[in-house]
Scaffold this motif. Sequence first.
Motif, PDB file in Angstrom:
ATOM      1  N   TRP A  34       0.811  -1.221   0.000  1.00  0.00           N
ATOM      2  CA  TRP A  34       0.000   0.000   0.000  1.00  0.00           C
ATOM      3  C   TRP A  34       0.849   1.277   0.000  1.00  0.00           C
ATOM      4  CZ3 TRP A  34       0.716   3.368   4.067  1.00  0.00           C
ATOM      5  CH2 TRP A  34       1.386   2.855   5.189  1.00  0.00           C
ATOM      6  N   LEU A  35       2.130   1.162   0.348  1.00  0.00           N
ATOM      7  CA  LEU A  35       2.988   2.352   0.386  1.00  0.00           C
ATOM      8  C   LEU A  35       3.167   2.993  -0.991  1.00  0.00           C
ATOM      9  CD1 LEU A  35       5.804   1.204   2.857  1.00  0.00           C
ATOM     10  CD2 LEU A  35       4.109   3.006   3.245  1.00  0.00           C
ATOM     11  N   SER A  36       2.845   2.256  -2.052  1.00  0.00           N
ATOM     12  CA  SER A  36       2.992   2.827  -3.400  1.00  0.00           C
ATOM     13  C   SER A  36       2.119   4.057  -3.593  1.00  0.00           C
ATOM     14  CB  SER A  36       2.653   1.782  -4.464  1.00  0.00           C
ATOM     15  OG  SER A  36       1.306   1.367  -4.347  1.00  0.00           O
ATOM     16  N   THR A  37       0.988   4.114  -2.873  1.00  0.00           N
ATOM     17  CA  THR A  37       0.113   5.285  -2.999  1.00  0.00           C
ATOM     18  C   THR A  37       0.797   6.544  -2.467  1.00  0.00           C
ATOM     19  OG1 THR A  37      -0.914   4.749  -0.861  1.00  0.00           O
ATOM     20  CG2 THR A  37      -1.986   3.894  -2.833  1.00  0.00           C
ATOM     21  N   ILE A  38       1.587   6.393  -1.410  1.00  0.00           N
ATOM     22  CA  ILE A  38       2.334   7.548  -0.880  1.00  0.00           C
ATOM     23  C   ILE A  38       3.372   7.994  -1.906  1.00  0.00           C
ATOM     24  CG2 ILE A  38       3.914   8.323   0.926  1.00  0.00           C
ATOM     25  CD1 ILE A  38       2.524   6.421   2.838  1.00  0.00           C
ATOM     26  N   GLY A  39       4.083   7.041  -2.477  1.00  0.00           N
ATOM     27  CA  GLY A  39       5.077   7.375  -3.483  1.00  0.00           C
ATOM     28  C   GLY A  39       4.472   8.092  -4.674  1.00  0.00           C
ATOM     29  N   GLY A  41       1.760   9.925  -4.690  1.00  0.00           N
ATOM     30  CA  GLY A  41       1.393  11.273  -4.259  1.00  0.00           C
ATOM     31  C   GLY A  41       2.578  12.223  -4.252  1.00  0.00           C
ATOM     32  N   VAL A  42       3.728  11.749  -3.769  1.00  0.00           N
ATOM     33  CA  VAL A  42       4.928  12.600  -3.710  1.00  0.00           C
ATOM     34  C   VAL A  42       5.381  12.957  -5.124  1.00  0.00           C
ATOM     35  CG1 VAL A  42       7.366  12.655  -3.060  1.00  0.00           C
ATOM     36  CG2 VAL A  42       5.676  11.726  -1.468  1.00  0.00           C
ATOM     37  N   ILE A 188      10.877  10.597   1.145  1.00  0.00           N
ATOM     38  CA  ILE A 188       9.739   9.829   1.669  1.00  0.00           C
ATOM     39  C   ILE A 188       9.095   9.029   0.535  1.00  0.00           C
ATOM     40  CG2 ILE A 188       7.458   9.997   2.746  1.00  0.00           C
ATOM     41  CD1 ILE A 188       8.440  12.540   4.141  1.00  0.00           C
ATOM     42  N   GLY A 189       8.934   9.691  -0.622  1.00  0.00           N
ATOM     43  CA  GLY A 189       8.364   8.995  -1.768  1.00  0.00           C
ATOM     44  C   GLY A 189       9.260   7.869  -2.257  1.00  0.00           C
ATOM     45  N   ALA A 192       8.881   4.981   0.108  1.00  0.00           N
ATOM     46  CA  ALA A 192       7.592   4.297  -0.045  1.00  0.00           C
ATOM     47  C   ALA A 192       7.578   3.419  -1.298  1.00  0.00           C
ATOM     48  CB  ALA A 192       6.461   5.330  -0.105  1.00  0.00           C
ATOM     49  N   SER A 196       7.461  -0.685  -1.402  1.00  0.00           N
ATOM     50  CA  SER A 196       6.359  -1.346  -2.108  1.00  0.00           C
ATOM     51  C   SER A 196       6.883  -2.268  -3.191  1.00  0.00           C
ATOM     52  CB  SER A 196       5.431  -0.289  -2.714  1.00  0.00           C
ATOM     53  OG  SER A 196       4.445  -0.896  -3.513  1.00  0.00           O
TER      54      SER A 196
END
Length: 722
Positions: A34-39, A41-42, A188-189, A192, A196
């Motif tokens: 799920w961390l791919s969504t943060i990446g 977004g960045v 951070i991105g 993430a 992921s």
Amino acid sequence: MFKKLLSMTSATQMIVAMFIGFAVGIFFGESVGWLSTIGTGVILLMQMTVLPYIVVSLVGGIGKLKPDTAKLIFSRAGIIMLLLWALGLLLVALMPLSFPFVESASFFSTSIIEPVVEIDYFKLYIPSNPFESMAAGYVPAMVVFSIAMGLALIGMKGDNKTQLLEFMHTCGEMFGRITQGMVKVLPIGIFAMSASAAGTMGVDEFASMQVYLISYFALCLVLTFAVLPWIVASLTPITYWQTIQMSKASLVTAFATGNIFIVLPVIVEECKQVMKKHNTTSEDTDTLIEILVPIAFTFPNIGKLTVILFVYFCSWFNGTPIELLDQLSLSVSGLLALFGSVYVAIPFMLDLVHLPADLFQLFVMSGFITGKFNSITAVMNLFILTLLTAAMFQKNLKCFLPQLIKMTLGVAGSIIITVLVCRLGMGLFIHSPEVTSGVIANMQVADKVPTIVKTQYPQLGKTPTSPIASVDMIKQRGILKVGYIPSNVPFSYYNNAGELVGFDSAMASKLAEDLNVKVEFVPFKKKDLVASLQAGYFDIAMSGLAMDIELMGDLSYTNQVMELNFAIAAPDHMVNQFKTTDSIHTLNNITVAYVEHNNAIQAIKQKFANITFKQISGYQLFFRQKNNQYDALIISAEAGSAWTLFFPSYGITLLENNVRYPVAYAVAPSNQSLLNYVNNWQNLRQVDGHQQQYYNYWMLGQGATNPPPRWSIIRDVLHWVE
């Protein structure tokens, strides 16, 4: 620890974030997908200032030039820059030849029958409405618009121009500050997306990434240390080793920091010094070098152009090669798109050639490794552009036949050796994924009802006949007899376990289950279908039957089960020859096989008099041929895709007009009872989703494989989770 991270440079933070992300992904596995969504977004935040920055930087940069300087740069440096761009784009287009051959195939995908949205090249390149171009993300059009505005400003004078240039400069600083702020969030991105990817990416995908990285490193190295310095050595008095020696410090600095801007002063001074050594310098030449280097820095360099190789890699990775015409479009559009950020250019180029946008995350992940290599190529590009322009300015550029031959042989030799070494090396050490035939050969029918499978064809006139059975008679005897065509992938065929499986085998089992009877499968040949139904050898034929007008008076078809798409199956190296009507008309001495569709074949014969058509009794005769009797086969795209899973050396292409035809089940014309029942049963199973479920499994391959969870420390070593 946290303070130490904050005190690091942004480049170091990104590298650290990438490795920490890999470690987290390997430890936790798929649970961090799920961390791919943060990446994502960045990355989207990083892109928000790019298009406006293109406008202000190009308008301000070009607009502040003096007319004489602009003329000099665009007439001399511009020509050399265009030639270097052309060389760079050519090398990028040739580098995919180093990718190892992977023999692969896939299930049918509905995406191949979706209409391809044609590219509007006028909107892509001509900013008739600049605001629409910016809103739609047409980067090339925005670059053209910005250059036009900048050129118009060159000839203007007065305070209004000064104020506008100051405004552009201020906007550029503002966007730069925003980008610097976003860069602080970028680690951070990176963390993430790395976590992921490491948690969800399979071993085959990691192996495929090696192909991109190796070929990319080789491309950058051959450009930096062979092609570009050799061009200078061939056309100017400056030797190859002098070029390497003068650029050494800048190359090391750029590789270590990933920053080209900080070495610009060094490039200027080194170019001045090497010109002095050859007594070809003057005050005007020094001024030219001082002006040219910073201006050239604002334009795309060969180092930046190398990222287009990622798009070629994605096409190889996705199994959808880019056509020659699309390669030209990709090169021109990619060049203009790279006037801005690669974070906008790469998604734009992926969309241009219809590749999945999700692949962009692989580019971001690898960017901090590849960025160091394209930095050294960019530095060498600035050296070579400056030296060639200065030599042209001093009239020391030796563009005579011997020098041109020397340059061509050196450049061509470097490229050929690089491509061959990479191709052989990766071919030996990077292996293809598992053969796809194992997937379709192990598929099974989920509904388990008592089943009898006969393998002997009934012999007309010898095998005893049976009365045509109505629904009530079928229930009384407790057996539904279903006719099937053996080796009719993916409708009815034998899997590795010797079981009769396929879409229609599954539908037949479900029909028998709903009738609360057993199912008995009886083989038949298409030419004997009518007689076999009349003789009562089976009650219904369920085996991917195309509805045939000639047979409609002798049997009854149920409602159509689905529509299939006409396609051509051919060896991989011949597939492209059947993609368009025009290309088919150019073929000679070609034999195309077909199994059914006699009416359609007659029309096709009239259209393509240059093709020989031969009917065969089964599709397996084409795919298992040994003497190359047939060059291509007319088949449905759905069945053709399934056959290529067994025979990956074959591929399919849709007919140009995307012709479709219906398939249905068949019963004896007098068996109205069974016909009505099956039609109503079909309607029910279509509405409740059973038929779609079977279609997804047997045609699209959804659920055909159940890969184990991605290996992770938390599951496979510590056993903390199941």
